[in-house]
Design a protein around this motif. Structure first.
Motif, PDB file in Angstrom:
ATOM      1  N   GLY A  44       0.784  -1.224   0.000  1.00  0.00           N
ATOM      2  CA  GLY A  44       0.000   0.000   0.000  1.00  0.00           C
ATOM      3  C   GLY A  44       0.820   1.281   0.000  1.00  0.00           C
ATOM      4  N   MET A  45       2.123   1.181   0.261  1.00  0.00           N
ATOM      5  CA  MET A  45       2.971   2.387   0.242  1.00  0.00           C
ATOM      6  C   MET A  45       3.025   2.956  -1.172  1.00  0.00           C
ATOM      7  SD  MET A  45       6.532   2.023   2.288  1.00  0.00           S
ATOM      8  CE  MET A  45       6.564   1.900   4.053  1.00  0.00           C
ATOM      9  N   HIS A  46       3.022   4.262  -1.268  1.00  0.00           N
ATOM     10  CA  HIS A  46       3.164   4.933  -2.559  1.00  0.00           C
ATOM     11  C   HIS A  46       4.640   4.949  -2.932  1.00  0.00           C
ATOM     12  CE1 HIS A  46       3.011   8.071  -5.638  1.00  0.00           C
ATOM     13  NE2 HIS A  46       1.731   7.733  -5.754  1.00  0.00           N
ATOM     14  N   GLU A  47       4.927   4.964  -4.215  1.00  0.00           N
ATOM     15  CA  GLU A  47       6.330   4.940  -4.650  1.00  0.00           C
ATOM     16  C   GLU A  47       7.121   6.149  -4.141  1.00  0.00           C
ATOM     17  OE1 GLU A  47       5.419   6.545  -9.190  1.00  0.00           O
ATOM     18  OE2 GLU A  47       6.007   4.471  -8.880  1.00  0.00           O
ATOM     19  N   ARG A  48       6.478   7.295  -3.981  1.00  0.00           N
ATOM     20  CA  ARG A  48       7.184   8.464  -3.430  1.00  0.00           C
ATOM     21  C   ARG A  48       7.618   8.195  -1.989  1.00  0.00           C
ATOM     22  NH1 ARG A  48       2.814  11.569  -6.065  1.00  0.00           N
ATOM     23  NH2 ARG A  48       1.785  11.382  -4.056  1.00  0.00           N
ATOM     24  N   THR A  49       6.769   7.510  -1.224  1.00  0.00           N
ATOM     25  CA  THR A  49       7.111   7.169   0.158  1.00  0.00           C
ATOM     26  C   THR A  49       8.279   6.193   0.191  1.00  0.00           C
ATOM     27  OG1 THR A  49       4.792   7.448   0.763  1.00  0.00           O
ATOM     28  CG2 THR A  49       6.196   6.275   2.335  1.00  0.00           C
ATOM     29  N   VAL A  50       8.278   5.222  -0.724  1.00  0.00           N
ATOM     30  CA  VAL A  50       9.369   4.241  -0.792  1.00  0.00           C
ATOM     31  C   VAL A  50      10.689   4.964  -1.075  1.00  0.00           C
ATOM     32  CG1 VAL A  50      10.284   2.240  -2.027  1.00  0.00           C
ATOM     33  CG2 VAL A  50       7.839   2.360  -1.488  1.00  0.00           C
ATOM     34  N   ILE A  51      10.683   5.883  -2.024  1.00  0.00           N
ATOM     35  CA  ILE A  51      11.913   6.623  -2.349  1.00  0.00           C
ATOM     36  C   ILE A  51      12.365   7.470  -1.166  1.00  0.00           C
ATOM     37  CG2 ILE A  51      12.875   8.467  -3.785  1.00  0.00           C
ATOM     38  CD1 ILE A  51      11.206   7.329  -6.104  1.00  0.00           C
ATOM     39  N   SER A  52      11.425   8.139  -0.503  1.00  0.00           N
ATOM     40  CA  SER A  52      11.824   9.005   0.612  1.00  0.00           C
ATOM     41  C   SER A  52      12.377   8.206   1.789  1.00  0.00           C
ATOM     42  CB  SER A  52      10.658   9.891   1.063  1.00  0.00           C
ATOM     43  OG  SER A  52       9.658   9.133   1.692  1.00  0.00           O
ATOM     44  N   PHE A  80       7.637  -4.816  -5.626  1.00  0.00           N
ATOM     45  CA  PHE A  80       6.739  -4.897  -6.765  1.00  0.00           C
ATOM     46  C   PHE A  80       5.608  -3.899  -6.578  1.00  0.00           C
ATOM     47  CE2 PHE A  80       9.039  -8.790  -6.774  1.00  0.00           C
ATOM     48  CZ  PHE A  80       9.170  -9.129  -8.104  1.00  0.00           C
ATOM     49  N   PHE A  81       5.316  -3.175  -7.652  1.00  0.00           N
ATOM     50  CA  PHE A  81       4.285  -2.140  -7.640  1.00  0.00           C
ATOM     51  C   PHE A  81       3.183  -2.484  -8.632  1.00  0.00           C
ATOM     52  CE2 PHE A  81       8.125   0.011  -6.314  1.00  0.00           C
ATOM     53  CZ  PHE A  81       7.701   0.907  -5.348  1.00  0.00           C
ATOM     54  N   GLU A  82       1.954  -2.177  -8.241  1.00  0.00           N
ATOM     55  CA  GLU A  82       0.847  -2.150  -9.184  1.00  0.00           C
ATOM     56  C   GLU A  82       0.516  -0.683  -9.343  1.00  0.00           C
ATOM     57  OE1 GLU A  82      -3.835  -3.206  -9.386  1.00  0.00           O
ATOM     58  OE2 GLU A  82      -2.525  -4.764  -8.576  1.00  0.00           O
ATOM     59  N   GLY A  83       0.808  -0.157 -10.507  1.00  0.00           N
ATOM     60  CA  GLY A  83       0.703   1.289 -10.690  1.00  0.00           C
ATOM     61  C   GLY A  83       1.736   1.968  -9.807  1.00  0.00           C
ATOM     62  N   SER A  84       1.301   2.803  -8.883  1.00  0.00           N
ATOM     63  CA  SER A  84       2.208   3.549  -8.013  1.00  0.00           C
ATOM     64  C   SER A  84       2.271   2.998  -6.588  1.00  0.00           C
ATOM     65  CB  SER A  84       1.765   5.009  -7.948  1.00  0.00           C
ATOM     66  OG  SER A  84       1.825   5.593  -9.225  1.00  0.00           O
ATOM     67  N   PHE A  85       1.632   1.854  -6.337  1.00  0.00           N
ATOM     68  CA  PHE A  85       1.537   1.351  -4.972  1.00  0.00           C
ATOM     69  C   PHE A  85       2.179  -0.019  -4.803  1.00  0.00           C
ATOM     70  CE2 PHE A  85      -1.853   4.391  -5.562  1.00  0.00           C
ATOM     71  CZ  PHE A  85      -1.704   5.200  -4.437  1.00  0.00           C
ATOM     72  N   VAL A  86       2.852  -0.221  -3.669  1.00  0.00           N
ATOM     73  CA  VAL A  86       3.521  -1.486  -3.365  1.00  0.00           C
ATOM     74  C   VAL A  86       2.473  -2.585  -3.202  1.00  0.00           C
ATOM     75  CG1 VAL A  86       4.897  -2.730  -1.648  1.00  0.00           C
ATOM     76  CG2 VAL A  86       5.465  -0.361  -2.207  1.00  0.00           C
ATOM     77  N   ILE A  87       2.732  -3.724  -3.865  1.00  0.00           N
ATOM     78  CA  ILE A  87       1.883  -4.895  -3.638  1.00  0.00           C
ATOM     79  C   ILE A  87       2.663  -5.994  -2.912  1.00  0.00           C
ATOM     80  CG2 ILE A  87       0.185  -4.477  -5.421  1.00  0.00           C
ATOM     81  CD1 ILE A  87       1.737  -6.376  -7.258  1.00  0.00           C
ATOM     82  N   HIS A  88       3.984  -6.079  -3.132  1.00  0.00           N
ATOM     83  CA  HIS A  88       4.812  -7.088  -2.462  1.00  0.00           C
ATOM     84  C   HIS A  88       6.232  -6.601  -2.338  1.00  0.00           C
ATOM     85  CE1 HIS A  88       1.799 -10.228  -2.611  1.00  0.00           C
ATOM     86  NE2 HIS A  88       1.636 -10.018  -3.891  1.00  0.00           N
ATOM     87  N   THR A  89       6.890  -7.042  -1.272  1.00  0.00           N
ATOM     88  CA  THR A  89       8.333  -6.891  -1.136  1.00  0.00           C
ATOM     89  C   THR A  89       8.893  -8.302  -1.000  1.00  0.00           C
ATOM     90  OG1 THR A  89       8.142  -4.753  -0.054  1.00  0.00           O
ATOM     91  CG2 THR A  89      10.205  -5.927   0.253  1.00  0.00           C
ATOM     92  N   VAL A  90       9.849  -8.642  -1.841  1.00  0.00           N
ATOM     93  CA  VAL A  90      10.388  -9.999  -1.881  1.00  0.00           C
ATOM     94  C   VAL A  90      11.869  -9.963  -1.547  1.00  0.00           C
ATOM     95  CG1 VAL A  90      10.785 -12.017  -3.339  1.00  0.00           C
ATOM     96  CG2 VAL A  90       8.704 -10.657  -3.631  1.00  0.00           C
ATOM     97  N   VAL A  91      12.249 -10.719  -0.508  1.00  0.00           N
ATOM     98  CA  VAL A  91      13.655 -10.851  -0.132  1.00  0.00           C
ATOM     99  C   VAL A  91      14.265 -11.900  -1.042  1.00  0.00           C
ATOM    100  CG1 VAL A  91      15.242 -11.468   1.719  1.00  0.00           C
ATOM    101  CG2 VAL A  91      13.148 -10.216   2.248  1.00  0.00           C
ATOM    102  N   ARG A  92      15.394 -11.575  -1.648  1.00  0.00           N
ATOM    103  CA  ARG A  92      16.038 -12.523  -2.551  1.00  0.00           C
ATOM    104  C   ARG A  92      16.590 -13.719  -1.792  1.00  0.00           C
ATOM    105  NH1 ARG A  92      16.819  -7.727  -5.240  1.00  0.00           N
ATOM    106  NH2 ARG A  92      18.870  -7.193  -4.445  1.00  0.00           N
ATOM    107  N   ARG A  93      16.550 -14.858  -2.422  1.00  0.00           N
ATOM    108  CA  ARG A  93      16.920 -16.138  -1.817  1.00  0.00           C
ATOM    109  C   ARG A  93      18.293 -16.115  -1.158  1.00  0.00           C
ATOM    110  NH1 ARG A  93      14.719 -20.588  -1.514  1.00  0.00           N
ATOM    111  NH2 ARG A  93      15.570 -22.660  -1.622  1.00  0.00           N
ATOM    112  N   ALA A  94      19.290 -15.511  -1.763  1.00  0.00           N
ATOM    113  CA  ALA A  94      20.638 -15.461  -1.204  1.00  0.00           C
ATOM    114  C   ALA A  94      20.666 -14.736   0.131  1.00  0.00           C
ATOM    115  CB  ALA A  94      21.593 -14.799  -2.187  1.00  0.00           C
ATOM    116  N   ASP A  95      19.679 -13.874   0.389  1.00  0.00           N
ATOM    117  CA  ASP A  95      19.654 -13.086   1.609  1.00  0.00           C
ATOM    118  C   ASP A  95      18.785 -13.681   2.711  1.00  0.00           C
ATOM    119  OD1 ASP A  95      21.315 -11.039   0.556  1.00  0.00           O
ATOM    120  OD2 ASP A  95      19.613 -10.349  -0.621  1.00  0.00           O
TER     121      ASP A  95
END
Length: 99
Positions: A44-52, A80-95
Motif C-alpha cells: 500500500g505504500m506509494h512509490e514516493r514514500t518508498v523513495i523518501s 513490486f508495484f501495481e501502478g504507483s503502490f507497493v503490492i509485495h516486497t520480496v527478499v532474494r533467496r541469497a539473503d
C-alpha cells in the motif's frame, strides 16, 4: 415483476459469493518461507514514500501487463508495484540466511 427480478439477482449474487476460491502455491525447493523485516516497504505504500524512506533503487524495471506491474531492486530485496503502490516486497533467496 421487478420483485422477482430482485430476488433472482440476490440469489445469483449469493450463489456466486459461495463458490470456492482457489489459488496456486509456488513451491521452490521445499516449504515456502515468508520473511518480514522491520525495515522494508509494506503493501500500500506509494512509490514516493518508498523513495523518501529507502532511497533510489539500484534498478527499475519497466511496467508490464494490465494492470501495470513494475519492479524496483534494492540491495537484498525487490519491491513490486501495481501502478504507483507497493503490492509485495520480496527478499532474494541469497539473503534469506541473513537476519
Amino acid at each position: 415483476m421487478p420483485i422477482v427480478r430482485g430476488i433472482v439477482l440476490c440469489l445469483l449474487a449469493v450463489g456466486l459469493a459461495t463458490l470456492p476460491a482457489s489459488a496456486d502455491v509456488l513451491m521452490l525447493d521445499g516449504e515456502p518461507v515468508v520473511v518480514e523485516r522491520a525495515d522494508q516497504p509494506t503493501r500500500g505504500m506509494h512509490e514516493r514514500t518508498v523513495i523518501s524512506r529507502y532511497g533510489e533503487p539500484d534498478a527499475r524495471h519497466p511496467a508490464v501487463g494490465e494492470p501495470p506491474i513494475s519492479r524496483w531492486d534494492y540491495d537484498g530485496y525487490s519491491v513490486f508495484f501495481e501502478g504507483s503502490f507497493v503490492i509485495h516486497t520480496v527478499v532474494r533467496r541469497a539473503d534469506l540466511d541473513q537476519p
